[in-house]
Design an enzyme around this catalytic site. Structure first.
Site, PDB file in Angstrom:
ATOM      1  CG  HIS A 136      -8.362 -16.621  17.643  1.00  0.00           C
ATOM      2  ND1 HIS A 136      -9.620 -16.216  17.219  1.00  0.00           N
ATOM      3  CD2 HIS A 136      -7.481 -16.098  16.744  1.00  0.00           C
ATOM      4  CE1 HIS A 136      -9.489 -15.483  16.119  1.00  0.00           C
ATOM      5  NE2 HIS A 136      -8.208 -15.388  15.807  1.00  0.00           N
ATOM      6  CG  ASP A 172      -7.212  -9.954  14.736  1.00  0.00           C
ATOM      7  OD1 ASP A 172      -5.975  -9.862  14.833  1.00  0.00           O
ATOM      8  OD2 ASP A 172      -7.786 -10.824  14.031  1.00  0.00           O
ATOM      9  CG  HIS A 174      -9.108 -13.640  11.900  1.00  0.00           C
ATOM     10  ND1 HIS A 174      -7.869 -13.045  11.712  1.00  0.00           N
ATOM     11  CD2 HIS A 174      -9.406 -14.307  10.764  1.00  0.00           C
ATOM     12  CE1 HIS A 174      -7.432 -13.366  10.497  1.00  0.00           C
ATOM     13  NE2 HIS A 174      -8.330 -14.118   9.897  1.00  0.00           N
ATOM     14  CG  ASP A 261      -5.560  -9.677  11.256  1.00  0.00           C
ATOM     15  OD1 ASP A 261      -6.068  -8.712  11.855  1.00  0.00           O
ATOM     16  OD2 ASP A 261      -5.649 -10.863  11.655  1.00  0.00           O
ATOM     17  CE1 TYR A 300      -0.390 -13.737  12.352  1.00  0.00           C
ATOM     18  CE2 TYR A 300      -2.382 -12.737  11.485  1.00  0.00           C
ATOM     19  CZ  TYR A 300      -1.716 -13.422  12.476  1.00  0.00           C
ATOM     20  OH  TYR A 300      -2.382 -13.771  13.624  1.00  0.00           O
TER      21      TYR A 300
HETATM   22 ZN   LIG Z   1      -6.595 -11.991  13.030  1.00  0.00          ZN
END
Ligand SMILES: [Zn+2]
Length: 319
Positions: A136, A172, A174, A261, A300
């Protein structure tokens, strides 16, 4: 398979603001404590070397690196949550700065380049198990628990040596807004991402299908946004498409931004993939026959991370 591990146990952010509330920050070292056990038992660990900061400047300007250092030093009496986002150079309220943020981010950079060098030396797959994550982070904005973009630095570093095309596959949950933006005008680094649709999920601002790159790099950025709750049945054809694109570009190296995730038990992601899906992802990645540098991003839930790693890397174990 060889691996590098740098979990920065001293770096334990505690807070973030999510949907306007102060909540516990899940980007903590214990998320990988079972993954590391599995890796140490079944794979070969290599020791980490230091690198000059010049290699970070391939991606992040010097002023940004120094700014993060200063923010970290200022946080010595506690944890700093961004207040003035653009001045702080932090994109969201989920990315705190502690006294050790800068040192941890530097260590993750060392770990990543150690992995990159190992891959270049032996043309073998290497896994960099580290944190904080990176995808990110844009060239000059932190965000989503990320400060330096480890995968992007690895791509630039490897390219500076081999001068051959590199693909990044971001798995990922995201969208890797940082990695996409860093290479949006770079025709030598191809970015391919499968992620939860930005209409529904973080980072909201990017990850749409019509973001294809610009200038000479037009047609080298590929986004596959998916709805939540999908299973392997829906995920598999998308992964096949992504791998077909990657194979067509004939990259010399593949960097996988690896987020656990996407596992069904992860509370930060919303796909329904189980251990078996990770096993199949591993089989497909081995089959495309390109040396892979896996760089850790999200994931996570300690147990889900273990199940994901254990299945994904089963076929990479030395036999
Ligand atoms: Zn992520």
């Amino acid at each position: 398979m060889k691996f590098v591990s740098q979990l920065n146990e001293f770096y334990v952010p505690t807070l973030e603001i999510d949907h306007g509330k102060i909540v516990k920050n899940p980007e903590i070292p214990s998320r990988f404590e079972k993954v590391i056990e599995y890796m140490e038992t079944n794979h070969e660990k290599i020791s980490i070397k230091d690198y000059p900061l010049n290699y970070i400047y391939f991606v992040h300007p010097k002023w940004y690196v120094e700014h993060l250092k200063k923010l970290s030093e200022k946080a010595k009496d506690g944890e700093y949550l961004p207040e003035v986002f653009l001045k702080d150079r932090i994109l969201d309220s989920g990315t705190p700065i502690t006294f050790s943020t800068f040192d941890a981010a530097i260590n993750a950079f060392y770990a990543t380049l150690t992995g990159a060098d190992e891959l270049l030396k032996n043309k073998e797959h290497v896994y960099v198990l580290t944190r904080p994550p990176g995808h990110h982070a844009t060239s000059n904005l932190a965000g989503g628990y990320c400060y330096f973009n480890n995968a992007a630095i690895a791509a630039k570093y490897i390219f500076s040596i081999i001068k051959e095309r590199i693909c990044i596959l971001d798995l990922d949950f995201h969208h890797g807004n940082g990695t996409q933006s860093i290479f949006y005008e770079d025709p030598n680094i191809i970015y391919v991402s499968i992620h939860g649709s930005p209409e529904l999920y973080f980072p909201w601002i990017s990850g749409f299908e019509d973001e294809i790159g610009t200038g000479k790099a037009s047609g080298t950025n590929f986004n596959f946004p998916l709805k939540g709750n999908i299973t392997w049945k829906e995920y598999e054809p998308t992964l096949d498409k992504a791998l077909e694109i990657i194979s067509k570009f004939l990259p010399s190296v593949l960097i996988v931004s690896l987020g656990y995730d996407i596992h069904s038990d992860d509370h930060m992601g919303y796909f329904n993939l189980d251990g078996n899906a990770f096993k199949k992802i591993g089989e497909k990645l081995i089959a495309i026959n390109i040396p892979i540098l896996f760089v850790q991003e999200g994931g996570y839930n300690k147990e889900a991370n273990f199940e994901a790693a254990n299945n994904l890397f089963k076929n990479f174990e030395r036999r």
